[in-house]
Design an enzyme around this catalytic site. Structure first.
Site, PDB file in Angstrom:
ATOM      1  N   GLU A 196      -4.179  20.090  -0.818  1.00 60.16           N
ATOM      2  CA  GLU A 196      -5.446  21.080  -0.905  1.00 60.16           C
ATOM      3  C   GLU A 196      -6.470  20.364  -0.402  1.00 60.16           C
ATOM      4  O   GLU A 196      -6.919  19.194  -0.542  1.00 60.16           O
ATOM      5  CB  GLU A 196      -5.444  21.437  -2.188  1.00 60.16           C
ATOM      6  CG  GLU A 196      -4.486  22.288  -3.195  1.00 60.16           C
ATOM      7  CD  GLU A 196      -4.286  23.615  -2.376  1.00 60.16           C
ATOM      8  OE1 GLU A 196      -5.085  24.002  -1.828  1.00 60.16           O
ATOM      9  OE2 GLU A 196      -3.068  23.937  -2.678  1.00 60.16           O
ATOM     10  N   CYS A 255      -4.304  24.196 -11.591  1.00 59.48           N
ATOM     11  CA  CYS A 255      -4.424  23.409 -10.192  1.00 59.48           C
ATOM     12  C   CYS A 255      -5.850  22.908  -9.465  1.00 59.48           C
ATOM     13  O   CYS A 255      -6.133  22.065  -9.492  1.00 59.48           O
ATOM     14  CB  CYS A 255      -3.211  23.692  -9.442  1.00 59.48           C
ATOM     15  SG  CYS A 255      -1.689  23.374 -10.067  1.00 59.48           S
ATOM     16  N   HIS A 298       0.130  20.445  -3.783  1.00 60.52           N
ATOM     17  CA  HIS A 298       0.876  21.497  -4.165  1.00 60.52           C
ATOM     18  C   HIS A 298       2.480  21.282  -3.500  1.00 60.52           C
ATOM     19  O   HIS A 298       2.503  21.212  -2.179  1.00 60.52           O
ATOM     20  CB  HIS A 298       0.444  22.862  -3.910  1.00 60.52           C
ATOM     21  CG  HIS A 298      -0.312  23.589  -4.952  1.00 60.52           C
ATOM     22  ND1 HIS A 298      -1.627  24.015  -4.879  1.00 60.52           N
ATOM     23  CD2 HIS A 298      -0.025  23.841  -6.368  1.00 60.52           C
ATOM     24  CE1 HIS A 298      -1.567  24.590  -5.941  1.00 60.52           C
ATOM     25  NE2 HIS A 298      -1.123  24.353  -6.940  1.00 60.52           N
TER      26      HIS A 298
HETATM   27  N1  PCA Z   1       0.947  24.846 -10.941  1.00 63.22           N
HETATM   28  C1  PCA Z   1      -0.053  25.782 -11.193  1.00 63.22           C
HETATM   29  C2  PCA Z   1      -0.590  25.190 -12.659  1.00 63.22           C
HETATM   30  C3  PCA Z   1       0.657  24.064 -12.775  1.00 63.22           C
HETATM   31  C4  PCA Z   1       1.431  24.029 -11.783  1.00 63.22           C
HETATM   32  O1  PCA Z   1       2.197  23.182 -11.657  1.00 63.22           O
HETATM   33  C5  PCA Z   1      -1.227  26.006 -10.262  1.00 63.22           C
HETATM   34  O2  PCA Z   1      -0.901  26.192  -9.121  1.00 63.22           O
HETATM   35  O3  PCA Z   1      -2.151  26.398 -10.791  1.00 63.22           O
END
Ligand code: PCA
Length: 201
Positions: free
Chosen positions: A80, A142, A166
């Protein structure tokens, strides 16, 4: 030896497993490049999740922090670029629902990741893994965890590499969740995250 704090998340919403949990279990205690990996799991809880990563950061004093989260539906590894000062979206694991609240009243509107994003993307692609920078981590946990750690890290005198990656679903999650979406093998997920760690300075 430098220290890396690597975090994953527990399962949440309709996902019976969170593949980030396995990655952290697999890599914790390992030495990757110049780093010793300290692995920890965060709750999907607007209060406790961000608090835990900030506490761990002060306790461990790592040289780098990488947080991992599941982005079900994405097909690539996506570091990100930015975390925004906004939280909300789906209910957390305690059932708490927030609507477009600020994360930190005294914080900037956004914080850029201090991870070597371009280096990570190149390294992943060179090794045959689909990867691209994501320009939004959403407004759920996240983004919240990424914002909170960067808000903290940027107060520190010494530069700390910190940010969020991610990952796609694992095959196991797709089989258990019975929902069709792109998925990777655990082995590929482990290796891809190892490669990102190797790019840390
Ligand atoms: N993904 C979520 C919260 C926990 C996770 O593994 C997110 O993308 O916010």
């Amino acid at each position: 030896m430098k220290k890396l704090l690597l975090t994953g998340f527990e399962p949440f919403l309709e996902f019976p497993i969170n593949p980030t949990e396995k990655i952290v279990q697999q890599l914790k205690g390992k030495q990757i490049g110049d780093y010793e990996v300290i692995g920890e799991l965060l709750p999907v809880d607007f209060q406790a999740g961000p608090e835990k990563i900030v506490q761990l950061y002060h306790y461990i004093r790592p040289d780098a922090v990488i947080s991992l989260g599941l982005a079900a539906g994405r097909a690539a590894i996506t570091p990100e670029r930015i975390a925004i000062n906004c939280r909300g979206g789906e209910p957390d694991n305690k059932g708490v629902v927030l609507e477009d609240e600020h994360i930190a009243e005294d914080g900037l509107d956004g914080y850029f990741s201090t991870l070597p994003l371009q280096g990570m993307i190149s390294r992943l692609k060179e090794n045959g893994y689909p990867a691209s920078i994501s320009n939004t981590a959403g407004t759920y946990l996240c983004n919240h965890v990424m914002y909170s750690i960067l808000h903290e890290v940027k107060k520190a005198a010494k530069p700390v590499q910190a940010g969020f990656i991610h990952i796609p679903a694992s095959h196991e999650l797709v089989l258990q969740g019975k929902k069709s979406m792109p998925s990777w093998s655990d082995q590929d997920l482990f290796r891809a995250i190892e490669l990102t760690i190797e790019t840390l300075s």
